[in-house]
Design a protein around this motif. Structure first.
Motif, short mmCIF file in Angstrom:
data_model
loop_
_atom_site.label_atom_id
_atom_site.label_comp_id
_atom_site.label_asym_id
_atom_site.label_seq_id
_atom_site.Cartn_x
_atom_site.Cartn_y
_atom_site.Cartn_z
N VAL A 124 0.85 -1.20 0.00
CA VAL A 124 0.00 0.00 0.00
C VAL A 124 0.88 1.25 0.00
O VAL A 124 1.84 1.35 0.77
N LEU A 125 0.56 2.19 -0.87
CA LEU A 125 1.27 3.48 -0.91
C LEU A 125 0.60 4.40 0.11
O LEU A 125 -0.29 5.19 -0.21
N TRP A 126 1.02 4.28 1.36
CA TRP A 126 0.39 5.05 2.43
C TRP A 126 0.73 6.54 2.32
O TRP A 126 1.87 6.90 2.05
N PRO A 127 -0.26 7.41 2.57
CA PRO A 127 0.06 8.83 2.64
C PRO A 127 0.83 9.11 3.92
O PRO A 127 0.85 8.29 4.84
N PRO A 128 1.48 10.26 4.01
CA PRO A 128 2.19 10.60 5.26
C PRO A 128 1.24 10.61 6.44
O PRO A 128 0.04 10.88 6.30
N ILE A 129 1.76 10.31 7.62
CA ILE A 129 0.95 10.39 8.84
C ILE A 129 0.44 11.82 8.99
O ILE A 129 1.18 12.78 8.85
N ASP A 130 -0.85 11.93 9.27
CA ASP A 130 -1.48 13.24 9.43
C ASP A 130 -2.42 13.16 10.63
O ASP A 130 -3.44 12.46 10.58
N THR A 131 -2.08 13.84 11.71
CA THR A 131 -2.89 13.74 12.93
C THR A 131 -4.26 14.40 12.78
O THR A 131 -5.13 14.22 13.65
N ALA A 132 -4.48 15.14 11.70
CA ALA A 132 -5.80 15.73 11.46
C ALA A 132 -6.73 14.78 10.72
O ALA A 132 -7.94 15.01 10.66
N ARG A 133 -6.18 13.69 10.15
CA ARG A 133 -7.03 12.72 9.43
C ARG A 133 -7.82 11.89 10.42
O ARG A 133 -7.37 11.62 11.53
N ARG A 134 -9.00 11.48 10.02
CA ARG A 134 -9.85 10.64 10.86
C ARG A 134 -10.18 9.36 10.10
O ARG A 134 -11.30 9.12 9.68
N ASP A 135 -9.16 8.54 9.90
CA ASP A 135 -9.34 7.30 9.15
C ASP A 135 -9.82 6.15 10.03
O ASP A 135 -10.36 5.17 9.52
N ALA A 136 -9.58 6.22 11.33
CA ALA A 136 -9.97 5.12 12.22
C ALA A 136 -11.49 4.99 12.27
O ALA A 136 -12.21 5.99 12.28
N SER A 137 -11.97 3.76 12.33
CA SER A 137 -13.42 3.55 12.37
C SER A 137 -13.97 3.73 13.78
O SER A 137 -15.17 3.96 13.96
N GLY A 138 -13.12 3.61 14.80
CA GLY A 138 -13.56 3.73 16.18
C GLY A 138 -12.82 4.82 16.92
O GLY A 138 -12.27 5.75 16.32
N ASP A 139 -12.79 4.72 18.24
CA ASP A 139 -12.15 5.73 19.08
C ASP A 139 -10.64 5.75 18.84
O ASP A 139 -10.07 4.78 18.32
#
Length: 444
Positions: free
Chosen positions: A219-234
């Motif tokens: 997978v070509l992961w994008p850079p870590i971004d703490t503003a992204r909300r990719d997690a499905s849970g908490d």
């Protein structure tokens, strides 16, 4: 034959059926012959106390009952095993080999007792076929380049993608998708994040265990971004508190934090769980909140699962432990990552404060923890309100949801829908609110 779909994640931890056999053939030592392929098929069939034989048998019959030319089936197998197994070289040929695989394998799973299984996946076959063909075509160019660059590629350009499409259209969409994934993995074909998300959506629709898609996929992961909300849970500090609720004595506190920091959601760039936890810890550390308030937040949101007050651990010192663990994990998995705090959602502060005030009657009179060592609900909800006001409304709302989960007061449908709506405004994942609060709703 029509595939009877099940919640495969209840049976298997990873790949299954013919695609699992292809995986074994591509990694076994030496050059596997027909006898070796049959022995490996027996291993696939034996998985989950023999349940593996069902999907293996169904996969084989999907190919045998189709009008697919032997050359198409051969091309798919050569690609899925990276040229290490050619069924055309078997004494009985391609279909003869498949018939030997089918011997003694069930045609379908017996009907279970009523109510025993989860609801079966119901994605229409034609819709699945079209989705699989679309993904094959999306990767066709990069797949061809990977085949050209690979010394063990034995098929002409276009043959692999075309053969996989044929299996999807004339064989079985489920099997074609798993074989397509196997080909992507053995040749290291890069997959962009958007396509990966689509593949994971198909995984969920088919009831597969997640590793069928993501184990070994490039997978070509994008850079870590703490503003992204990719997690499905908490996520973050509020999620960490749940790791300490109840019995967790199998590990030390520091090891428990390490496990939480490493628990990336399957949709997240590796290292994201640690990065968002670090962001929360630093927000609290940089805030004017006194250590006593941070201690109350921790004890109440974790349901007194880890009593730092009894151990003489200052609330801010506990945050520094969390910070240190996250930094170490990020150095290991994302050494180029440079932490940046996401912006504070001040636009939602008033909405969260209203939610805190409205929830106060549900929490104020509650006692959190054993009766001889209670955290007053009034202190807990007060501490959450301080987080909303002087630290971060996002973190404050997540801690409010945690408190509601810990105290477990009955909620009206209106209250629950309000929390869901506010969660959507923050961009939370689809299970964030439902996992914590859905069981508290009193209908009627």
């Amino acid at each position: 034959m029509a595939r009877q779909r099940e919640q495969y994640g209840r049976f298997y931890e990873g790949d299954f059926g013919l695609s699992a056999l292809a995986g074994k053939l591509s990694t076994t030592s030496g050059a596997p012959d027909e006898a070796r392929s049959l022995r490996l098929a027996s291993e696939v069939a034996a998985v989950c106390e023999g349940e593996g034989a069902v999907e293996l048998g169904v996969d084989v019959r999907c190919l045998l009952d189709s009008a697919l030319p032997d050359g198409v089936i051969r091309a798919v197998w050569l690609a899925a095993t990276q040229g290490r197994f050619d069924p055309a070289e078997c004494e009985s040929g391609v279909r003869g080999w498949l018939r030997r695989l089918a011997e003694g394998r069930p045609e379908r799973r017996s009907e279970p007792a009523a109510g025993h299984w989860l609801a079966r996946p119901s994605m229409p076959e034609e819709e699945l076929r079209e989705a699989v063909v679309a993904e094959i075509r999306a990767s066709a160019g990069t797949l061809e380049r990977a085949l050209v660059e690979n010394d063990r590629a034995v098929l002409p350009p276009g043959a692999v993608a075309g053969s996989l499409e044929a299996v999807a259209r004339e064989g079985d969409g489920d099997l074609a998708l798993r074989l397509f994934l196997r080909v992507l993995k053995v040749y290291g074909v890069p997959v962009g994040k958007e396509q990966y998300d689509r593949l994971m959506a198909l995984d969920a629709a088919l009831g597969w265990p997640g590793p069928v898609v993501y184990d070994g996929l490039n997978v070509l992961w994008p850079p870590i971004d703490t503003a992204r909300r990719d997690a499905s849970g908490d996520f973050g500090f509020s999620a960490l508190t749940s790791w300490f609720e109840g019995g967790w004595q199998e590990s030390t506190a520091r090891e428990r934090v390490r496990q939480a920091a490493a628990a990336d959601d399957s949709a997240q760039t590796p290292g994201s769980a640690a990065a968002v936890l670090l962001a929360d810890a630093r927000r609290l550390l940089d805030s004017p909140l006194p250590a006593e308030t941070i201690t109350v937040l921790w004890l109440s949101a974790s349901g007194r699962g880890y009593n730092i007050d009894h151990l003489g651990i200052d609330g801010r010192d506990w945050l520094r432990v969390i910070e240190d663990v996250c930094e170490k994990h990020l150095r290991d998995v994302a050494p180029h990552y440079r932490h940046a705090q996401p912006p504070v959602r001040t636009d939602l502060r008033d909405a969260v404060l209203r939610a805190v005030r409205e929830a106060a009657p549900l929490l104020t009179d509650a006692g959190i923890g054993p009766r001889w060592d209670v955290i007053p609900g009034e202190s807990a909800i007060g501490a959450v309100g301080e987080v909303v006001t002087v630290v971060d409304p996002d973190l404050g709302f997540r801690l409010l949801l945690r408190l509601l989960n810990v105290v477990s007061p009955p909620l009206t449908e209106e209250q629950y829908c309000h929390y869901q709506a506010l969660g959507r405004r923050f961009g939370y994942g689809e299970h964030h609110v439902t996992e914590g609060l859905e069981h508290l709703v009193r209908h009627g």
